[in-house]
Design an enzyme around this catalytic site. Structure first.
Site, short mmCIF file in Angstrom:
data_model
loop_
_atom_site.label_atom_id
_atom_site.label_comp_id
_atom_site.label_asym_id
_atom_site.label_seq_id
_atom_site.Cartn_x
_atom_site.Cartn_y
_atom_site.Cartn_z
N SER A 52 -10.37 2.26 0.33
CA SER A 52 -10.11 1.05 -0.74
C SER A 52 -10.06 -0.36 0.29
CB SER A 52 -8.72 1.13 -1.16
OG SER A 52 -8.05 0.13 -1.70
N TYR B 93 0.15 3.28 0.63
CA TYR B 93 -1.31 2.97 0.22
C TYR B 93 -2.25 2.44 0.95
CZ TYR B 93 -5.26 2.65 -3.21
OH TYR B 93 -6.34 2.71 -3.86
#
Length: 269
Positions: A149, A162
Protein backbone atom coordinates in the site's frame (compact mmCIF):
# COMPACT_ATOMS: atom_id res chain seq x y z
CA UNK A 1 3.41 -17.10 -16.90
CA UNK A 2 2.58 -20.58 -18.16
CA UNK A 3 3.91 -22.05 -21.34
CA UNK A 4 2.67 -20.53 -24.58
CA UNK A 5 -0.86 -21.59 -25.38
CA UNK A 6 -1.67 -22.97 -21.93
CA UNK A 7 -3.91 -21.42 -19.31
CA UNK A 8 -2.19 -19.92 -16.27
CA UNK A 9 -2.73 -21.18 -12.74
CA UNK A 10 -3.25 -18.33 -10.27
CA UNK A 11 -3.61 -18.54 -6.47
CA UNK A 12 -5.14 -15.50 -4.73
CA UNK A 13 -5.61 -14.89 -1.00
CA UNK A 14 -8.21 -12.52 0.35
CA UNK A 15 -10.31 -13.56 -2.63
CA UNK A 16 -13.75 -13.36 -1.04
CA UNK A 17 -14.15 -9.61 -1.65
CA UNK A 18 -12.42 -6.36 -2.58
CA UNK A 19 -9.15 -6.49 -4.48
CA UNK A 20 -8.86 -10.27 -4.35
CA UNK A 21 -12.26 -10.82 -5.94
CA UNK A 22 -11.53 -8.14 -8.55
CA UNK A 23 -8.19 -9.75 -9.40
CA UNK A 24 -9.83 -13.15 -9.84
CA UNK A 25 -12.40 -11.74 -12.25
CA UNK A 26 -9.73 -9.75 -14.11
CA UNK A 27 -7.70 -12.92 -14.68
CA UNK A 28 -10.81 -14.75 -15.88
CA UNK A 29 -11.49 -12.02 -18.43
CA UNK A 30 -7.90 -11.85 -19.64
CA UNK A 31 -7.32 -15.63 -19.64
CA UNK A 32 -10.73 -17.34 -19.91
CA UNK A 33 -9.30 -20.82 -19.25
CA UNK A 34 -7.42 -19.70 -16.12
CA UNK A 35 -7.18 -22.11 -13.18
CA UNK A 36 -7.85 -20.10 -10.04
CA UNK A 37 -7.34 -20.86 -6.38
CA UNK A 38 -9.59 -18.56 -4.35
CA UNK A 39 -8.65 -18.44 -0.67
CA UNK A 40 -10.69 -16.54 1.89
CA UNK A 41 -12.43 -16.96 5.22
CA UNK A 42 -16.05 -16.91 3.98
CA UNK A 43 -17.24 -19.89 1.96
CA UNK A 44 -20.44 -18.23 0.79
CA UNK A 45 -18.55 -15.18 -0.49
CA UNK A 46 -16.02 -17.39 -2.27
CA UNK A 47 -18.90 -19.17 -4.01
CA UNK A 48 -20.15 -15.81 -5.26
CA UNK A 49 -16.70 -14.91 -6.59
CA UNK A 50 -16.44 -18.30 -8.29
CA UNK A 51 -19.76 -17.58 -10.02
CA UNK A 52 -18.47 -14.17 -11.13
CA UNK A 53 -15.36 -15.86 -12.50
CA UNK A 54 -17.52 -18.31 -14.45
CA UNK A 55 -19.55 -15.48 -15.95
CA UNK A 56 -16.44 -13.46 -16.84
CA UNK A 57 -14.82 -16.43 -18.57
CA UNK A 58 -17.89 -17.78 -20.32
CA UNK A 59 -17.73 -20.85 -18.12
CA UNK A 60 -14.20 -21.78 -19.21
CA UNK A 61 -12.30 -20.88 -16.03
CA UNK A 62 -11.98 -23.27 -13.13
CA UNK A 63 -12.13 -21.85 -9.62
CA UNK A 64 -11.22 -23.80 -6.52
CA UNK A 65 -12.72 -22.24 -3.38
CA UNK A 66 -10.46 -22.67 -0.37
CA UNK A 67 -11.84 -21.52 2.98
CA UNK A 68 -8.99 -20.64 5.34
CA UNK A 69 -7.59 -17.83 7.47
CA UNK A 70 -4.19 -16.59 6.28
CA UNK A 71 -3.03 -16.23 9.89
CA UNK A 72 -3.22 -20.04 10.19
CA UNK A 73 -0.04 -21.24 8.48
CA UNK A 74 -1.06 -24.90 8.60
CA UNK A 75 -4.39 -24.15 6.94
CA UNK A 76 -2.55 -22.12 4.30
CA UNK A 77 -0.19 -25.00 3.57
CA UNK A 78 -3.11 -27.43 3.32
CA UNK A 79 -4.94 -25.10 0.92
CA UNK A 80 -1.82 -24.73 -1.21
CA UNK A 81 -1.41 -28.50 -1.38
CA UNK A 82 -5.03 -28.96 -2.42
CA UNK A 83 -4.71 -26.33 -5.12
CA UNK A 84 -1.52 -27.86 -6.54
CA UNK A 85 -3.06 -31.34 -6.51
CA UNK A 86 -5.79 -30.05 -8.83
CA UNK A 87 -4.07 -27.31 -10.83
CA UNK A 88 -0.33 -27.93 -10.55
CA UNK A 89 2.28 -25.42 -9.42
CA UNK A 90 0.88 -21.91 -9.89
CA UNK A 91 2.21 -19.41 -12.37
CA UNK A 92 1.18 -16.53 -10.11
CA UNK A 93 0.64 -16.36 -6.36
CA UNK A 94 -1.00 -13.17 -5.13
CA UNK A 95 -0.71 -12.57 -1.37
CA UNK A 96 -3.54 -10.07 -1.22
CA UNK A 97 -5.27 -10.70 2.11
CA UNK A 98 -5.25 -7.57 4.23
CA UNK A 99 -7.17 -5.77 6.94
CA UNK A 100 -7.16 -2.22 8.22
CA UNK A 101 -8.36 -0.35 11.29
CA UNK A 102 -7.32 2.68 13.24
CA UNK A 103 -4.94 1.97 16.12
CA UNK A 104 -3.44 4.07 18.88
CA UNK A 105 -0.44 3.02 20.95
CA UNK A 106 -1.31 2.95 24.63
CA UNK A 107 -4.96 2.07 24.08
CA UNK A 108 -5.35 -1.41 25.62
CA UNK A 109 -8.21 -2.32 23.30
CA UNK A 110 -6.02 -1.66 20.26
CA UNK A 111 -3.17 -4.00 21.19
CA UNK A 112 -4.84 -7.13 19.84
CA UNK A 113 -6.03 -5.24 16.75
CA UNK A 114 -2.43 -4.21 16.08
CA UNK A 115 -1.24 -7.83 16.30
CA UNK A 116 -4.01 -9.07 14.03
CA UNK A 117 -3.24 -6.45 11.38
CA UNK A 118 0.47 -7.29 11.38
CA UNK A 119 -0.22 -11.04 11.29
CA UNK A 120 -2.59 -10.67 8.35
CA UNK A 121 -0.77 -8.02 6.32
CA UNK A 122 2.82 -9.09 6.94
CA UNK A 123 3.37 -12.51 8.52
CA UNK A 124 0.91 -14.10 6.10
CA UNK A 125 3.07 -13.02 3.12
CA UNK A 126 5.89 -15.57 3.60
CA UNK A 127 3.38 -18.13 4.89
CA UNK A 128 1.43 -17.74 1.63
CA UNK A 129 4.47 -18.05 -0.61
CA UNK A 130 6.35 -20.79 1.28
CA UNK A 131 4.42 -23.87 0.04
CA UNK A 132 4.89 -22.81 -3.58
CA UNK A 133 8.58 -21.86 -3.65
CA UNK A 134 10.03 -25.34 -4.22
CA UNK A 135 7.67 -26.45 -7.04
CA UNK A 136 7.92 -23.07 -8.76
CA UNK A 137 11.73 -23.12 -8.48
CA UNK A 138 11.77 -26.63 -9.93
CA UNK A 139 9.83 -25.36 -12.94
CA UNK A 140 12.00 -22.23 -13.13
CA UNK A 141 9.26 -19.66 -13.61
CA UNK A 142 6.46 -17.84 -11.86
CA UNK A 143 5.56 -14.67 -9.99
CA UNK A 144 5.08 -14.10 -6.27
CA UNK A 145 3.02 -10.95 -5.83
CA UNK A 146 2.66 -9.05 -2.57
CA UNK A 147 -0.07 -6.44 -2.24
CA UNK A 148 1.34 -3.58 -0.18
CA UNK A 149 0.00 0.00 0.00
CA UNK A 150 1.11 3.57 -0.45
CA UNK A 151 0.34 3.80 3.28
CA UNK A 152 3.60 1.93 3.74
CA UNK A 153 5.60 4.81 2.23
CA UNK A 154 5.15 7.05 5.24
CA UNK A 155 3.71 6.40 8.70
CA UNK A 156 0.18 7.79 8.99
CA UNK A 157 -1.14 8.97 12.37
CA UNK A 158 -3.89 6.80 13.78
CA UNK A 159 -2.98 3.99 11.37
CA UNK A 160 0.27 2.85 12.94
CA UNK A 161 -0.43 -0.87 12.60
CA UNK A 162 -1.54 -0.62 8.98
CA UNK A 163 1.31 1.69 7.92
CA UNK A 164 3.89 -0.43 9.76
CA UNK A 165 2.59 -3.68 8.27
CA UNK A 166 2.62 -2.29 4.73
CA UNK A 167 6.05 -0.66 5.11
CA UNK A 168 7.40 -4.00 6.30
CA UNK A 169 5.63 -5.76 3.43
CA UNK A 170 7.41 -3.50 0.94
CA UNK A 171 10.80 -4.25 2.51
CA UNK A 172 10.04 -7.97 2.72
CA UNK A 173 9.11 -8.12 -0.95
CA UNK A 174 12.31 -6.28 -1.86
CA UNK A 175 14.35 -8.82 0.09
CA UNK A 176 12.49 -11.66 -1.62
CA UNK A 177 13.06 -10.12 -5.05
CA UNK A 178 16.81 -10.17 -4.53
CA UNK A 179 16.75 -13.66 -2.98
CA UNK A 180 14.98 -15.02 -6.05
CA UNK A 181 17.28 -13.37 -8.58
CA UNK A 182 18.45 -15.93 -11.12
CA UNK A 183 15.87 -18.55 -10.10
CA UNK A 184 13.34 -17.72 -12.81
CA UNK A 185 10.88 -16.56 -10.17
CA UNK A 186 9.90 -12.91 -9.81
CA UNK A 187 8.85 -11.07 -6.68
CA UNK A 188 6.47 -8.24 -7.54
CA UNK A 189 5.21 -5.55 -5.18
CA UNK A 190 1.96 -3.77 -5.97
CA UNK A 191 1.12 -0.75 -3.84
CA UNK A 192 -2.49 0.38 -4.26
CA UNK A 193 -3.58 3.89 -3.47
CA UNK A 194 -7.21 4.46 -2.56
CA UNK A 195 -9.29 1.73 -4.19
CA UNK A 196 -13.07 1.52 -3.90
CA UNK A 197 -13.55 -1.61 -1.74
CA UNK A 198 -15.28 -2.55 1.52
CA UNK A 199 -12.02 -1.66 3.30
CA UNK A 200 -12.16 1.97 2.18
CA UNK A 201 -15.93 2.33 2.38
CA UNK A 202 -15.81 3.47 5.98
CA UNK A 203 -13.07 6.06 5.53
CA UNK A 204 -14.29 9.43 6.76
CA UNK A 205 -11.84 11.60 4.89
CA UNK A 206 -11.06 12.58 1.29
CA UNK A 207 -9.42 9.84 -0.81
CA UNK A 208 -7.56 11.40 -3.74
CA UNK A 209 -7.52 9.48 -7.03
CA UNK A 210 -10.03 6.93 -5.72
CA UNK A 211 -10.04 4.07 -8.23
CA UNK A 212 -12.63 1.36 -8.88
CA UNK A 213 -11.50 -2.15 -7.95
CA UNK A 214 -11.98 -3.55 -11.46
CA UNK A 215 -9.82 -0.79 -12.94
CA UNK A 216 -7.12 -1.49 -10.36
CA UNK A 217 -7.29 -5.23 -11.07
CA UNK A 218 -6.87 -4.87 -14.83
CA UNK A 219 -3.81 -2.67 -14.35
CA UNK A 220 -2.38 -5.01 -11.71
CA UNK A 221 -2.69 -8.08 -13.94
CA UNK A 222 -0.91 -6.25 -16.77
CA UNK A 223 1.85 -5.14 -14.39
CA UNK A 224 2.32 -8.71 -13.15
CA UNK A 225 2.56 -10.06 -16.67
CA UNK A 226 5.06 -7.33 -17.57
CA UNK A 227 7.22 -8.45 -14.65
CA UNK A 228 7.41 -5.01 -13.06
CA UNK A 229 9.20 -5.21 -9.71
CA UNK A 230 7.31 -2.40 -7.98
CA UNK A 231 4.22 -0.59 -9.16
CA UNK A 232 1.84 1.93 -7.60
CA UNK A 233 -1.77 1.96 -8.82
CA UNK A 234 -3.04 4.48 -9.76
CA UNK A 235 0.15 6.09 -11.04
CA UNK A 236 -0.78 9.50 -9.62
CA UNK A 237 -0.39 8.12 -6.11
CA UNK A 238 3.23 7.26 -6.81
CA UNK A 239 3.88 10.97 -7.31
CA UNK A 240 2.02 11.81 -4.11
CA UNK A 241 3.88 9.12 -2.17
CA UNK A 242 7.22 10.32 -3.55
CA UNK A 243 6.48 13.87 -2.50
CA UNK A 244 5.50 12.75 1.00
CA UNK A 245 8.59 10.59 1.30
CA UNK A 246 10.76 13.59 0.46
CA UNK A 247 9.20 15.94 3.00
CA UNK A 248 11.42 16.85 5.97
CA UNK A 249 10.08 15.34 9.18
CA UNK A 250 9.21 18.73 10.64
CA UNK A 251 7.05 19.60 7.63
CA UNK A 252 5.43 16.18 7.47
CA UNK A 253 4.66 16.22 11.19
CA UNK A 254 3.05 19.64 10.99
CA UNK A 255 0.93 18.71 7.96
CA UNK A 256 -0.35 15.41 9.33
CA UNK A 257 -0.68 16.14 13.05
CA UNK A 258 -4.36 17.00 12.59
CA UNK A 259 -5.10 14.79 9.58
CA UNK A 260 -8.35 12.78 9.68
CA UNK A 261 -7.82 9.29 11.02
CA UNK A 262 -9.27 5.89 10.27
CA UNK A 263 -11.89 4.70 12.74
CA UNK A 264 -10.70 2.42 15.51
CA UNK A 265 -12.44 -0.91 16.05
CA UNK A 266 -15.23 -0.37 18.52
CA UNK A 267 -14.62 3.38 18.74
CA UNK A 268 -17.68 5.59 18.81
CA UNK A 269 -18.55 7.37 15.56
Amino acid sequence: MSAAGSAPAVFVTGASSGLGAALAVAYARRHPAVRLGLLGRRESALAEVAEAVAQASGGRASAIALAADVTDSRALADAAARFMAEAGAPDVVVANAGISAGTLTGEPADAEVFRRIVQTNLIALPDTFAPFIAPMRARGSGALVGIASVAGIRGLPGASAYSASKAAAISYMESLRVELRGSGLRAITIAPGYIRTPMTAGNRYPMPFLTDADVFARKAVRAIEAGRGFVVIPWQMRIVAGLLRGLPNAVFDRLFARAPRKARVGAAD
